[in-house]
Design a protein around this motif. Sequence first.
Motif, PDB file in Angstrom:
ATOM      1  N   GLN A 264     -76.392  57.348  31.177  1.00  0.00           N
ATOM      2  CA  GLN A 264     -75.002  57.727  31.396  1.00  0.00           C
ATOM      3  C   GLN A 264     -74.122  57.059  30.349  1.00  0.00           C
ATOM      4  O   GLN A 264     -74.218  55.852  30.127  1.00  0.00           O
ATOM      5  CB  GLN A 264     -74.533  57.303  32.795  1.00  0.00           C
ATOM      6  N   CYS A 265     -73.263  57.856  29.713  1.00  0.00           N
ATOM      7  CA  CYS A 265     -72.307  57.287  28.763  1.00  0.00           C
ATOM      8  C   CYS A 265     -71.250  56.488  29.508  1.00  0.00           C
ATOM      9  O   CYS A 265     -70.846  56.835  30.613  1.00  0.00           O
ATOM     10  CB  CYS A 265     -71.617  58.396  27.976  1.00  0.00           C
ATOM     11  N   CYS A 266     -70.794  55.435  28.887  1.00  0.00           N
ATOM     12  CA  CYS A 266     -69.735  54.619  29.464  1.00  0.00           C
ATOM     13  C   CYS A 266     -68.891  54.082  28.314  1.00  0.00           C
ATOM     14  O   CYS A 266     -69.342  54.053  27.167  1.00  0.00           O
ATOM     15  CB  CYS A 266     -70.332  53.475  30.280  1.00  0.00           C
ATOM     16  N   MET A 267     -67.664  53.680  28.608  1.00  0.00           N
ATOM     17  CA  MET A 267     -66.787  53.158  27.572  1.00  0.00           C
ATOM     18  C   MET A 267     -66.175  51.846  28.027  1.00  0.00           C
ATOM     19  O   MET A 267     -65.718  51.727  29.157  1.00  0.00           O
ATOM     20  CB  MET A 267     -65.672  54.154  27.251  1.00  0.00           C
ATOM     21  N   TYR A 268     -66.195  50.862  27.141  1.00  0.00           N
ATOM     22  CA  TYR A 268     -65.541  49.589  27.400  1.00  0.00           C
ATOM     23  C   TYR A 268     -64.237  49.538  26.607  1.00  0.00           C
ATOM     24  O   TYR A 268     -64.238  49.798  25.405  1.00  0.00           O
ATOM     25  CB  TYR A 268     -66.399  48.416  26.912  1.00  0.00           C
ATOM     26  N   SER A 269     -63.157  49.187  27.251  1.00  0.00           N
ATOM     27  CA  SER A 269     -61.903  48.952  26.528  1.00  0.00           C
ATOM     28  C   SER A 269     -61.758  47.442  26.365  1.00  0.00           C
ATOM     29  O   SER A 269     -61.167  46.768  27.200  1.00  0.00           O
ATOM     30  CB  SER A 269     -60.713  49.540  27.291  1.00  0.00           C
ATOM     31  N   VAL A 270     -62.351  46.925  25.300  1.00  0.00           N
ATOM     32  CA  VAL A 270     -62.415  45.479  25.114  1.00  0.00           C
ATOM     33  C   VAL A 270     -61.357  44.997  24.130  1.00  0.00           C
ATOM     34  O   VAL A 270     -60.854  45.752  23.306  1.00  0.00           O
ATOM     35  CB  VAL A 270     -63.808  45.046  24.607  1.00  0.00           C
ATOM     36  N   THR A 271     -61.026  43.725  24.233  1.00  0.00           N
ATOM     37  CA  THR A 271     -60.118  43.075  23.293  1.00  0.00           C
ATOM     38  C   THR A 271     -60.947  42.348  22.234  1.00  0.00           C
ATOM     39  O   THR A 271     -62.158  42.180  22.394  1.00  0.00           O
ATOM     40  CB  THR A 271     -59.232  42.055  24.029  1.00  0.00           C
ATOM     41  N   PRO A 272     -60.336  41.891  21.137  1.00  0.00           N
ATOM     42  CA  PRO A 272     -61.103  41.188  20.096  1.00  0.00           C
ATOM     43  C   PRO A 272     -61.843  39.956  20.594  1.00  0.00           C
ATOM     44  O   PRO A 272     -62.875  39.585  20.044  1.00  0.00           O
ATOM     45  CB  PRO A 272     -60.030  40.814  19.066  1.00  0.00           C
ATOM     46  N   ASP A 273     -61.321  39.298  21.642  1.00  0.00           N
ATOM     47  CA  ASP A 273     -61.987  38.098  22.146  1.00  0.00           C
ATOM     48  C   ASP A 273     -62.713  38.343  23.470  1.00  0.00           C
ATOM     49  O   ASP A 273     -63.197  37.402  24.103  1.00  0.00           O
ATOM     50  CB  ASP A 273     -60.982  36.947  22.308  1.00  0.00           C
ATOM     51  N   ASP A 274     -62.782  39.610  23.900  1.00  0.00           N
ATOM     52  CA  ASP A 274     -63.454  39.986  25.150  1.00  0.00           C
ATOM     53  C   ASP A 274     -62.755  39.454  26.392  1.00  0.00           C
ATOM     54  O   ASP A 274     -63.304  39.524  27.494  1.00  0.00           O
ATOM     55  CB  ASP A 274     -64.920  39.524  25.164  1.00  0.00           C
TER      56      ASP A 274
END
Length: 254
Positions: free
Chosen positions: A173-183
């Motif tokens: 299953q495809c998924c997407m993370y909306s992460v910041t530069p420092d996680d």
Amino acid sequence: MAVSNGEGGHDWFDVIVVGVGIMGNCAAYAASSRGAHVLFLEWFDLLHHRGSSHGESRTIYATYPQAHYPPMPVHTLICYWKVKPGHEEELTPETGFPTFASYGDPYIYGTPSMEFPGLIKIAMHGGPPCDPDGRDWSTGAAGAGGLVEPVVRWIDAVMPGHVDTAGGPVIRQCCMYSVTPDDDYVVDFLGGEFGKDVVVGAGFSGHGFKMGPAVWRILTEMAMDGEARTAAEAGVDLRPLRIGRFAENPKGNL
């Protein structure tokens, strides 16, 4: 805030939540529980698979290497693997098999599968950068960005007798993370001309679902009271989650 009701009049709302993922849902629930009139704004249909708040099997854990946690989007792949015959009953929530995370390179996590009996969810945290509006949704070798082979090697080394890796994962299953530069998350007032009228909660993907019950209370208090009393009372320092940290250092807390 007044919003047109399409009949020449307006409806008034105390809180407007933009984005109905786990954080938006939890924050709206908290606000409505306090008697607020709440409006949801969501681009897609509910229960869509374009974000990160889908799937029934979730990992909840209390340990973090960052001291400030309470006890760019990337494309990633959620994999479900077949449990080898004879071990189906062992790797289930009912028998107490735990969720797990291996903090290494690669960072592997897993949990018993609630939605697919006989399978176990094991995947690699992270993935290649992607355009949220233009990703190809591929779950093959190219689209997965090399997210399967590291998991195969980890399973074969750690759980060779329990999980079948022949042929790869049974379900992808495809998924997407909306992460910041420092996680790290962003939990802050937008400030500027908006002052404390707009609260930003973002960058949770990949390790935010488990924080929903804590974050929704903080976001709701910020939106309705102008301060996060729960965080202050618990001794949680929200300064590392300020939106302005990237203006001071493009890498944030790194």
